[in-house]
Write a protein that holds these residues in place. Structure first.
Motif, mmCIF file in Angstrom:
data_model
loop_
_atom_site.group_PDB
_atom_site.id
_atom_site.type_symbol
_atom_site.label_atom_id
_atom_site.label_comp_id
_atom_site.label_asym_id
_atom_site.label_seq_id
_atom_site.Cartn_x
_atom_site.Cartn_y
_atom_site.Cartn_z
ATOM 1 N N VAL A 31 37.747 40.108 32.059
ATOM 2 C CA VAL A 31 37.368 40.587 30.733
ATOM 3 C C VAL A 31 38.675 40.753 29.988
ATOM 4 O O VAL A 31 39.556 41.472 30.424
ATOM 5 C CB VAL A 31 36.624 41.931 30.792
ATOM 6 N N TRP B 66 30.854 36.727 43.140
ATOM 7 C CA TRP B 66 30.823 36.113 41.796
ATOM 8 C C TRP B 66 31.943 35.081 41.681
ATOM 9 O O TRP B 66 31.739 33.948 41.233
ATOM 10 C CB TRP B 66 30.972 37.227 40.762
ATOM 11 N N PHE C 257 31.418 31.663 43.582
ATOM 12 C CA PHE C 257 30.737 30.659 42.764
ATOM 13 C C PHE C 257 31.660 30.180 41.645
ATOM 14 O O PHE C 257 31.607 29.029 41.224
ATOM 15 C CB PHE C 257 29.439 31.228 42.179
ATOM 16 N N GLY C 258 32.497 31.091 41.164
ATOM 17 C CA GLY C 258 33.430 30.743 40.104
ATOM 18 C C GLY C 258 34.429 29.682 40.523
ATOM 19 O O GLY C 258 34.836 28.853 39.711
ATOM 20 N N ALA D 12 32.756 26.555 40.034
ATOM 21 C CA ALA D 12 32.560 26.317 38.598
ATOM 22 C C ALA D 12 33.863 25.885 37.934
ATOM 23 O O ALA D 12 33.882 24.947 37.143
ATOM 24 C CB ALA D 12 32.019 27.583 37.929
ATOM 25 N N ALA E 57 29.626 47.540 34.548
ATOM 26 C CA ALA E 57 30.509 46.587 33.865
ATOM 27 C C ALA E 57 31.629 47.270 33.090
ATOM 28 O O ALA E 57 32.755 46.772 33.066
ATOM 29 C CB ALA E 57 29.677 45.694 32.940
ATOM 30 N N ALA E 58 31.342 48.375 32.477
ATOM 31 C CA ALA E 58 32.348 49.051 31.652
ATOM 32 C C ALA E 58 33.527 49.557 32.492
ATOM 33 O O ALA E 58 34.577 49.903 31.937
ATOM 34 C CB ALA E 58 31.710 50.209 30.890
ATOM 35 N N LEU F 96 23.326 34.566 39.742
ATOM 36 C CA LEU F 96 24.780 34.670 39.916
ATOM 37 C C LEU F 96 25.451 33.311 39.705
ATOM 38 O O LEU F 96 26.508 33.228 39.071
ATOM 39 C CB LEU F 96 25.093 35.201 41.320
ATOM 40 N N LEU G 190 25.635 32.647 36.104
ATOM 41 C CA LEU G 190 26.638 33.524 35.506
ATOM 42 C C LEU G 190 28.048 32.991 35.760
ATOM 43 O O LEU G 190 28.888 32.950 34.849
ATOM 44 C CB LEU G 190 26.485 34.937 36.090
ATOM 45 N N ALA G 191 28.293 32.582 36.987
ATOM 46 C CA ALA G 191 29.629 32.069 37.332
ATOM 47 C C ALA G 191 29.944 30.825 36.521
ATOM 48 O O ALA G 191 31.080 30.645 36.059
ATOM 49 C CB ALA G 191 29.703 31.769 38.823
ATOM 50 N N TRP H 129 30.715 31.958 32.978
ATOM 51 C CA TRP H 129 31.878 32.840 32.873
ATOM 52 C C TRP H 129 33.170 32.104 33.157
ATOM 53 O O TRP H 129 34.200 32.322 32.532
ATOM 54 C CB TRP H 129 31.692 34.006 33.847
ATOM 55 N N PHE I 280 35.576 40.355 24.283
ATOM 56 C CA PHE I 280 34.481 41.189 24.781
ATOM 57 C C PHE I 280 33.144 40.637 24.315
ATOM 58 O O PHE I 280 32.175 40.558 25.065
ATOM 59 C CB PHE I 280 34.629 42.623 24.249
ATOM 60 N N ASN J 73 32.020 37.536 26.206
ATOM 61 C CA ASN J 73 31.576 37.841 27.564
ATOM 62 C C ASN J 73 30.261 38.620 27.561
ATOM 63 O O ASN J 73 29.381 38.373 28.388
ATOM 64 C CB ASN J 73 32.659 38.632 28.306
ATOM 65 N N LEU K 51 26.433 37.648 29.303
ATOM 66 C CA LEU K 51 25.561 38.540 30.080
ATOM 67 C C LEU K 51 24.194 38.666 29.405
ATOM 68 O O LEU K 51 23.153 38.579 30.070
ATOM 69 C CB LEU K 51 26.217 39.915 30.226
ATOM 70 N N TRP L 21 25.186 46.651 32.452
ATOM 71 C CA TRP L 21 25.861 45.386 32.156
ATOM 72 C C TRP L 21 26.586 45.425 30.814
ATOM 73 O O TRP L 21 27.027 44.371 30.330
ATOM 74 C CB TRP L 21 24.862 44.228 32.181
ATOM 75 N N ARG L 22 26.732 46.595 30.232
ATOM 76 C CA ARG L 22 27.499 46.710 28.980
ATOM 77 C C ARG L 22 28.975 46.798 29.324
ATOM 78 O O ARG L 22 29.387 47.657 30.116
ATOM 79 C CB ARG L 22 27.102 47.947 28.169
ATOM 80 N N LEU L 23 29.780 45.912 28.717
ATOM 81 C CA LEU L 23 31.205 45.853 29.060
ATOM 82 C C LEU L 23 31.992 47.023 28.500
ATOM 83 O O LEU L 23 33.102 47.294 28.923
ATOM 84 C CB LEU L 23 31.788 44.535 28.568
#
Lengths: 158, 69
Positions: free
Chosen positions: A4, A100, A103-104, A107, A148-149, B28, B31-32, B35, B49, B52, B56, B66-68
């Motif tokens: 992030v 995660w 898988f990344g 990807a 996540a935060a 997942l 998502l990967a 992302w 932010f 991303n 999600l 799931w809030r960044l």
């Protein structure tokens, strides 16, 4: 876990982004994290410039260093140190930072692959193939403990 | 951020801790891909932010967990 870009981005400029891209390219070329000396040789920068650039990128969450050396700990999704998430993709073995990121790795390389890890509860080996971005075992579950935060509060723990 | 065989394995591993977020491995994988897919692109730019969070949200990973930020 994913990056992030929520760190100190103010100090990162275009030159740092290009430096980051070069670091990632070198990681993939070598199949492991480059050293400061290797990154300096690859980019033509002085070793001190590499260290300063990596530190700014670390503060910006663009990569994760083991300080104070500095040495690369994570170039997400790749891990520079052995972990319990092993990936074989694009003809090489890699370590990922978490499920995660495992898988990344497939990807980011744009490749099929095989992921090996263990159930943290019972220790049983979990092995799955990734083909065209899809796992061959669809019964598995992914659990993320940290909201996540707070992922970057302690990224190594996350 | 681990893979488990079943909900039972997750509950046993949590051992009384509050559960986090659980999603199917297929989600997942999606998502990967979203992302990480661009991370070796020559024109890669850092995700904001908002970008991303949008990933999600698009995958249905909504709610406070799931809030960044």
């Amino acid at each position: 876990m994913g990056e992030v870009f929520g760190g100190d981005t103010a100090a990162v400029d275009q030159a740092d982004i290009e430096f980051r891209n070069a670091t990632y390219a070198l990681f993939v070329e070598l199949g492991r994290a480059p050293t400061v000396k290797e990154a300096a040789g690859f980019t033509g920068a002085a070793q001190g410039e590499v260290e300063e650039g990596w530190r700014r990128l670390h503060e910006a969450h663009a990569l994760v260093l083991d300080l104070p050396e500095p040495a690369i700990r994570m170039a997400n999704p790749f891990s520079a140190v052995p972990t319990s998430f092993r990936v074989n993709a694009a003809g090489r073995d890699w370590y990922a930072n978490c499920a995660w990121d495992a898988f990344g790795v497939c990807a980011v390389l744009g490749a099929d692959g095989r992921i090996e890890t263990n159930c943290p509860d019972c220790g049983e080996e979990i092995r799955l193939e990734v083909r065209r971005s899809r796992p061959d075992d669809e019964s598995l579950l992914f659990h993320c403990l940290v909201p996540a935060a707070h992922w970057w509060d302690d990224i190594v723990f996350t | 951020m681990n893979l488990f065989r079943s909900e039972e394995h997750i509950e046993r591993w949590l051992d009384g801790r509050a559960p986090g977020g659980t999603i199917p491995v297929t989600k997942l994988a999606e998502l990967a891909e979203e992302w990480w897919g661009d991370r070796l692109a020559p024109d890669w730019r850092p995700h904001t932010f908002e970008q991303n969070q949008a990933i999600l949200d698009r995958l249905g990973l909504t709610g406070g967990f799931w809030r960044l930020r």
